[in-house]
Design a protein around this motif. Structure first.
Motif, mmCIF file in Angstrom:
data_model
loop_
_atom_site.group_PDB
_atom_site.id
_atom_site.type_symbol
_atom_site.label_atom_id
_atom_site.label_comp_id
_atom_site.label_asym_id
_atom_site.label_seq_id
_atom_site.Cartn_x
_atom_site.Cartn_y
_atom_site.Cartn_z
ATOM 1 N N GLN A 266 0.835 -1.200 0.000
ATOM 2 C CA GLN A 266 0.000 0.000 0.000
ATOM 3 C C GLN A 266 0.871 1.253 0.000
ATOM 4 O OE1 GLN A 266 -3.626 0.082 -0.085
ATOM 5 N NE2 GLN A 266 -2.942 2.095 -0.777
ATOM 6 N N LYS A 267 1.943 1.240 0.771
ATOM 7 C CA LYS A 267 2.874 2.374 0.790
ATOM 8 C C LYS A 267 3.559 2.550 -0.563
ATOM 9 C CE LYS A 267 4.040 2.008 5.733
ATOM 10 N NZ LYS A 267 5.139 1.726 6.696
ATOM 11 N N LEU A 268 3.952 1.444 -1.167
ATOM 12 C CA LEU A 268 4.582 1.505 -2.486
ATOM 13 C C LEU A 268 3.626 2.088 -3.517
ATOM 14 C CD1 LEU A 268 6.564 -1.823 -3.123
ATOM 15 C CD2 LEU A 268 7.405 0.495 -3.499
ATOM 16 N N GLU A 269 2.408 1.582 -3.510
ATOM 17 C CA GLU A 269 1.411 2.059 -4.469
ATOM 18 C C GLU A 269 1.134 3.546 -4.267
ATOM 19 O OE1 GLU A 269 -1.052 -2.160 -4.996
ATOM 20 O OE2 GLU A 269 -1.824 -0.579 -3.686
ATOM 21 N N ASN A 270 1.083 3.983 -3.022
ATOM 22 C CA ASN A 270 0.850 5.399 -2.747
ATOM 23 C C ASN A 270 1.990 6.252 -3.291
ATOM 24 O OD1 ASN A 270 -1.529 4.791 -1.439
ATOM 25 N ND2 ASN A 270 -0.662 4.895 0.628
ATOM 26 N N ALA A 271 3.222 5.764 -3.144
ATOM 27 C CA ALA A 271 4.380 6.510 -3.639
ATOM 28 C C ALA A 271 4.314 6.686 -5.146
ATOM 29 C CB ALA A 271 5.670 5.797 -3.236
ATOM 30 N N VAL A 272 3.916 5.627 -5.847
ATOM 31 C CA VAL A 272 3.817 5.715 -7.303
ATOM 32 C C VAL A 272 2.623 6.565 -7.709
ATOM 33 C CG1 VAL A 272 3.512 4.384 -9.430
ATOM 34 C CG2 VAL A 272 4.969 3.491 -7.597
ATOM 35 N N ALA A 273 1.518 6.425 -6.992
ATOM 36 C CA ALA A 273 0.319 7.209 -7.312
ATOM 37 C C ALA A 273 0.570 8.707 -7.169
ATOM 38 C CB ALA A 273 -0.837 6.778 -6.407
#
Length: 351
Positions: A266-273
């Motif tokens: 979830q943290k990774l996805e947020n960073a990319v988003a």
């Protein structure tokens, strides 16, 4: 260099200790017909039950790789033909292997952002095995347990085989939903390549016995005959099995690993988003993998990001197949520590 490549991937930091212990304990010279090896096999199978929640009546087998399992399943279990549901390159390769043995093999190719439509799925009586690539490493997609459950409910008479190469030991499975589960150790188990695992239900074992295929090097009947006494049909990768045993001993139970990986993803996805220039290759959260994230962008940018990461001591996984020049992949595997993942997330924040 800290690698985030999705396989072979980062090994556990304790590996040097495991290797030294293997030498000291004499396991490297153990005969695979000896009590030392049979005890190791039995203990490893029990650890799979305790840590990964493999059912008591399912059997753990050792092979050379996940790829070998493609051949074993079609050769020794499939009686009519297998029907494959897949979205990427590795699922497609499984179809190719199976079709080489059984030309009646067929399947359904879906897009990376396309969820399996169980309600409208039609699989004829010509197929007795449904094959699923639970986690497709090539395009960073996955099939959730709820979909496998839906397929099982709709086709209770068919056997389900599941490729879990990039997810086993990373996310929690409900093994009761399928009869055949397989993978290898160079991803979420955090070990060097060279060992495959095959997990079978009593129903799958019975089907193998019913088909009666035998006489080949990797005939499943021959493998099972030896496994009944905690032996293998060939001289196995004893070191690989020992390392798997040691990793399993040190692992938390799978539900805790699963929760941590989901939180990190979830943290990774947020960073990319939040990035101005990067985006996730798979837009549909329902089909996006928990253990591998594919990030896409212009070819020049992807190349620059990978080079910048290497300057900071991090290796990003290359894209795969048609996505190779315009994407990179990030392994969210348990051997990568939370601190190491936070370092990568901070790095991605620059873009």
């Amino acid at each position: 260099m800290l690698t985030f490549a999705p396989g072979p991937s980062k090994v556990y930091d304790a590996l040097p200790t495991y290797l030294q212990d293997a030498y000291t304990e004499g396991i490297l010279s153990a005969n695979h017909r000896s009590s030392a090896f049979m005890n190791l096999y039995q203990a490893t199978e029990q650890l799979m039950r305790e840590k990964l929640h493999m059912p008591d009546d399912y059997k753990l087998l050792f092979t050379s790789s996940a790829t070998e399992n493609w051949e074993i399943i079609t050769q020794s279990i499939v009686q009519q033909a297998s029907f494959h549901i897949y979205s990427g390159s590795f699922g497609k390769k499984w179809v190719g292997f199976a079709k080489h043995i059984n030309p009646a093999t067929d399947g359904l190719k879906i897009e990376a952002n396309q969820a399996v439509d169980v309600a409208n799925l039609e699989i004829s009586e010509d197929f007795d095995v449904i094959a699923l690539t639970q986690n497709e490493t090539a395009n960073a997609t996955q099939v959730p347990m709820s979909v496998i459950a839906g397929i099982k409910e709709k086709y209770p008479e068919k056997m389900i085989a599941v490729d879990t190469t990039s997810s086993i030991a990373g996310i929690e499975f409900d093994f009761s939903l399928a009869d055949i589960w397989y993978g290898s150790v160079q991803k979420c188990f955090g070990l060097p390549a060279g060992l495959g695992i095959l997990i079978l239900s009593p129903k799958a074992i019975e089907k193998c016995e019913s088909k009666g295929e035998k006489g080949l090097y990797n005939s499943l009947s021959f493998i099972l005959e030896n496994a009944a006494g905690y032996q293998t049909h060939y001289t196995p990768n004893v070191l690989g099995i020992y390392l798997l045993n040691r990793v399993l001993k040190d692992l938390e139970e799978i539900q805790h690993i699963d929760a941590n990986l989901r939180e990190r993803m979830q943290k990774l996805e947020n960073a990319v988003a939040q990035s101005k220039s990067l985006r996730m290759l798979v837009d549909n959260a329902e089909t996006r993998s928990t253990t591998v994230l594919a990030v896409t962008g212009p070819e020049e940018l992807i190349s620059a990001v990978k080079k910048d990461a290497e300057k900071e001591g991090m290796q990003l996984g290359s894209g795969y197949g048609p996505h190779k020049p315009t994407s990179f992949r990030i392994a969210n595997f348990p051997a990568i520590t939370n601190a190491e993942m936070d370092k990568l997330i901070g790095f991605l924040g620059k873009y």
